[in-house]
Write a protein that holds these residues in place. Sequence first.
Motif, PDB file in Angstrom:
ATOM      1  N   ARG A  34       0.838  -1.194   0.000  1.00 29.88           N
ATOM      2  CA  ARG A  34       0.000   0.000   0.000  1.00 29.88           C
ATOM      3  C   ARG A  34       0.868   1.237   0.000  1.00 29.88           C
ATOM      4  O   ARG A  34       1.979   1.222   0.521  1.00 29.88           O
ATOM      5  N   ARG A  35       0.360   2.293  -0.587  1.00 29.73           N
ATOM      6  CA  ARG A  35       1.095   3.566  -0.545  1.00 29.73           C
ATOM      7  C   ARG A  35       1.279   3.958   0.924  1.00 29.73           C
ATOM      8  O   ARG A  35       0.402   3.762   1.741  1.00 29.73           O
ATOM      9  N   ALA A  98       2.919  -4.947 -13.967  1.00 29.68           N
ATOM     10  CA  ALA A  98       2.920  -4.067 -12.806  1.00 29.68           C
ATOM     11  C   ALA A  98       1.748  -3.113 -12.931  1.00 29.68           C
ATOM     12  O   ALA A  98       1.261  -2.853 -14.028  1.00 29.68           O
ATOM     13  N   GLY A  99       1.301  -2.607 -11.803  1.00 24.59           N
ATOM     14  CA  GLY A  99       0.181  -1.682 -11.832  1.00 24.59           C
ATOM     15  C   GLY A  99      -0.209  -1.227 -10.453  1.00 24.59           C
ATOM     16  O   GLY A  99       0.514  -1.441  -9.476  1.00 24.59           O
ATOM     17  N   VAL A 100      -1.374  -0.610 -10.397  1.00 29.65           N
ATOM     18  CA  VAL A 100      -1.915  -0.100  -9.139  1.00 29.65           C
ATOM     19  C   VAL A 100      -3.357  -0.562  -9.029  1.00 29.65           C
ATOM     20  O   VAL A 100      -4.149  -0.374  -9.956  1.00 29.65           O
ATOM     21  N   LEU A 101      -3.677  -1.174  -7.892  1.00 25.55           N
ATOM     22  CA  LEU A 101      -5.055  -1.562  -7.610  1.00 25.55           C
ATOM     23  C   LEU A 101      -5.736  -0.369  -6.965  1.00 25.55           C
ATOM     24  O   LEU A 101      -5.154   0.296  -6.103  1.00 25.55           O
ATOM     25  N   PRO A 102      -6.973  -0.061  -7.354  1.00 29.10           N
ATOM     26  CA  PRO A 102      -7.650   1.122  -6.803  1.00 29.10           C
ATOM     27  C   PRO A 102      -7.942   0.964  -5.317  1.00 29.10           C
ATOM     28  O   PRO A 102      -8.009  -0.143  -4.791  1.00 29.10           O
ATOM     29  N   ALA A 103      -8.119   2.093  -4.668  1.00 22.41           N
ATOM     30  CA  ALA A 103      -8.452   2.120  -3.245  1.00 22.41           C
ATOM     31  C   ALA A 103      -9.823   1.502  -3.033  1.00 22.41           C
ATOM     32  O   ALA A 103     -10.700   1.586  -3.896  1.00 22.41           O
ATOM     33  N   THR A 104      -9.988   0.851  -1.891  1.00 22.07           N
ATOM     34  CA  THR A 104     -11.283   0.275  -1.549  1.00 22.07           C
ATOM     35  C   THR A 104     -11.833   0.994  -0.333  1.00 22.07           C
ATOM     36  O   THR A 104     -11.084   1.508   0.492  1.00 22.07           O
ATOM     37  N   GLU A 111      -7.181  -0.803   2.645  1.00 21.92           N
ATOM     38  CA  GLU A 111      -7.589   0.541   2.277  1.00 21.92           C
ATOM     39  C   GLU A 111      -6.434   1.252   1.589  1.00 21.92           C
ATOM     40  O   GLU A 111      -5.281   1.058   1.926  1.00 21.92           O
ATOM     41  N   GLY A 112      -6.739   2.077   0.626  1.00 25.25           N
ATOM     42  CA  GLY A 112      -5.706   2.794  -0.105  1.00 25.25           C
ATOM     43  C   GLY A 112      -5.249   2.003  -1.315  1.00 25.25           C
ATOM     44  O   GLY A 112      -5.529   0.819  -1.449  1.00 25.25           O
TER      45      GLY A 112
END
Length: 153
Positions: A34-35, A98-104, A111-112
């Motif tokens: 997570r960020r 590679a990528g980014v999963l959206p915040a939930t 979360e995030g």
Amino acid sequence: MAALAVSRFRSVLASAIARRQGRSPRVVGTLYGRRRGHFHLSFQLKPQMQPLMLLELPTATSDATLSINTRCGYAFRRECRPEDWKALRAVEKVSVGAGVLPATAGGDGLEGEVMYMRAMFERVVGSKDTEAFYMINPDGHGGPELSVFLLRE
């Protein structure tokens, strides 16, 4: 202690299966976090299976000067938690990338946004206390893009 024994048993079993099939042990490696959190590194025999090894790395995802080839430190091996499974399930269909999963929303432990990188790795056991994982370059050219060396103390 029991969790470490189970995790070690999975790792030994995966190596034995791969050797019996006459090939080098290849595993799916997922680097995620997570960020503003820490990176986690998971190795699985297949994307749907329980991780052979799950490490929490000392490097923070917010470290803008991340230079993998000068990083070392203590990683913590632990069992897969529900929030880890949520991230691994979300990228289960990804073979390489590679990528980014959206915040939930909600208090589900994930979360995030979650950043991830997934690839195939070749596992090389040096001794009972050392092992290395070399990322297999998907285009077949050049050397590994990422190498992970583990030393037990």
